[in-house]
Design a protein around this motif. Sequence first.
Motif, mmCIF file in Angstrom:
data_model
loop_
_atom_site.group_PDB
_atom_site.id
_atom_site.type_symbol
_atom_site.label_atom_id
_atom_site.label_comp_id
_atom_site.label_asym_id
_atom_site.label_seq_id
_atom_site.Cartn_x
_atom_site.Cartn_y
_atom_site.Cartn_z
ATOM 1 N N HIS A 14 0.792 -1.235 -0.059
ATOM 2 C CA HIS A 14 -0.103 -0.100 0.082
ATOM 3 C C HIS A 14 0.838 1.286 0.099
ATOM 4 O O HIS A 14 0.617 2.232 -0.552
ATOM 5 C CB HIS A 14 -0.948 -0.092 1.174
ATOM 6 C CG HIS A 14 -2.107 -1.060 1.063
ATOM 7 N ND1 HIS A 14 -3.020 -0.904 -0.037
ATOM 8 C CD2 HIS A 14 -2.475 -2.259 1.599
ATOM 9 C CE1 HIS A 14 -3.929 -1.700 0.052
ATOM 10 N NE2 HIS A 14 -3.589 -2.778 1.246
ATOM 11 N N GLU A 15 2.093 1.221 0.704
ATOM 12 C CA GLU A 15 2.867 2.072 0.664
ATOM 13 C C GLU A 15 3.549 2.531 -0.790
ATOM 14 O O GLU A 15 3.672 3.804 -1.086
ATOM 15 C CB GLU A 15 4.135 2.235 1.691
ATOM 16 C CG GLU A 15 4.898 3.171 1.796
ATOM 17 C CD GLU A 15 4.275 4.503 2.199
ATOM 18 O OE1 GLU A 15 5.154 5.529 2.193
ATOM 19 O OE2 GLU A 15 3.429 4.667 3.235
ATOM 20 N N TYR A 16 4.038 1.604 -1.485
ATOM 21 C CA TYR A 16 4.856 1.736 -2.619
ATOM 22 C C TYR A 16 3.708 1.613 -4.067
ATOM 23 O O TYR A 16 4.412 1.985 -4.996
ATOM 24 C CB TYR A 16 5.807 0.777 -2.647
ATOM 25 C CG TYR A 16 7.004 1.049 -1.799
ATOM 26 C CD1 TYR A 16 7.948 2.107 -2.186
ATOM 27 C CD2 TYR A 16 7.037 0.423 -0.423
ATOM 28 C CE1 TYR A 16 8.901 2.602 -1.441
ATOM 29 C CE2 TYR A 16 8.142 1.103 0.311
ATOM 30 C CZ TYR A 16 8.921 1.893 0.051
ATOM 31 O OH TYR A 16 9.948 2.387 0.852
ATOM 32 N N PHE A 17 2.712 0.996 -3.595
ATOM 33 C CA PHE A 17 1.563 1.060 -4.676
ATOM 34 C C PHE A 17 0.412 1.511 -4.498
ATOM 35 O O PHE A 17 -0.550 0.745 -4.383
ATOM 36 C CB PHE A 17 1.661 -0.464 -5.409
ATOM 37 C CG PHE A 17 2.767 -1.024 -5.928
ATOM 38 C CD1 PHE A 17 3.514 -0.953 -7.133
ATOM 39 C CD2 PHE A 17 3.853 -1.954 -5.015
ATOM 40 C CE1 PHE A 17 4.626 -1.250 -7.506
ATOM 41 C CE2 PHE A 17 4.730 -2.362 -5.482
ATOM 42 C CZ PHE A 17 5.286 -2.270 -6.818
ATOM 43 N N PRO A 18 0.261 2.914 -4.253
ATOM 44 C CA PRO A 18 -0.961 3.232 -3.583
ATOM 45 C C PRO A 18 -2.307 3.019 -4.429
ATOM 46 O O PRO A 18 -3.382 2.993 -3.817
ATOM 47 C CB PRO A 18 -0.558 4.887 -3.756
ATOM 48 C CG PRO A 18 0.468 5.123 -4.482
ATOM 49 C CD PRO A 18 1.292 3.613 -4.559
ATOM 50 N N VAL B 105 -3.062 0.217 -5.941
ATOM 51 C CA VAL B 105 -3.459 -1.019 -5.780
ATOM 52 C C VAL B 105 -4.732 -1.303 -4.916
ATOM 53 O O VAL B 105 -4.470 -0.906 -3.763
ATOM 54 C CB VAL B 105 -2.467 -2.170 -5.502
ATOM 55 C CG1 VAL B 105 -2.723 -3.429 -5.095
ATOM 56 C CG2 VAL B 105 -1.354 -2.146 -6.477
ATOM 57 N N GLY B 106 -5.758 -1.896 -5.589
ATOM 58 C CA GLY B 106 -6.945 -1.985 -4.888
ATOM 59 C C GLY B 106 -7.851 -0.856 -4.476
ATOM 60 O O GLY B 106 -8.969 -1.102 -4.001
ATOM 61 N N LYS B 107 -7.440 0.355 -5.131
ATOM 62 C CA LYS B 107 -8.401 1.449 -4.907
ATOM 63 C C LYS B 107 -9.370 1.262 -6.122
ATOM 64 O O LYS B 107 -8.991 0.953 -7.255
ATOM 65 C CB LYS B 107 -7.712 2.317 -5.081
ATOM 66 C CG LYS B 107 -6.885 2.809 -3.840
ATOM 67 C CD LYS B 107 -6.577 4.133 -3.185
ATOM 68 C CE LYS B 107 -5.731 4.212 -2.337
ATOM 69 N NZ LYS B 107 -6.199 4.850 -1.119
ATOM 70 N N ARG B 108 -10.692 1.564 -6.089
ATOM 71 C CA ARG B 108 -11.568 1.933 -7.300
ATOM 72 C C ARG B 108 -11.560 3.342 -7.669
ATOM 73 O O ARG B 108 -11.232 4.011 -6.716
ATOM 74 C CB ARG B 108 -12.838 1.395 -6.675
ATOM 75 C CG ARG B 108 -12.700 -0.112 -6.410
ATOM 76 C CD ARG B 108 -13.962 -0.592 -5.819
ATOM 77 N NE ARG B 108 -14.087 -1.943 -5.769
ATOM 78 C CZ ARG B 108 -14.236 -2.817 -4.794
ATOM 79 N NH1 ARG B 108 -14.129 -1.854 -3.680
ATOM 80 N NH2 ARG B 108 -14.163 -4.160 -4.707
ATOM 81 N N GLY B 109 -12.056 3.735 -8.602
ATOM 82 C CA GLY B 109 -12.382 4.916 -9.343
ATOM 83 C C GLY B 109 -13.186 5.675 -8.295
ATOM 84 O O GLY B 109 -13.881 5.193 -7.586
#
Length: 69
Positions: free
Chosen positions: A48-52, A54-58
Amino acid sequence: MFTDLDGCPGYSWGAAALVTLYRYLGDASMYSCKQLGGYPTLLQCWIHEYFPTVGKRGENWKPADNWAV
């Protein structure tokens, strides 16, 4: 184990932790494996720190709009 404790801050502890977690993740990806060892929360936090994104939706994503009637 350490003979020179003054040199400890110079080691890359983050890289060592990630190597260990990746090793556990590689073991857990085997078909016969039933568990993940290590501390997976640490790996999740790193992701989550390095790939913010990932897992987020629009921002316009609404779960109620995705239900078929």
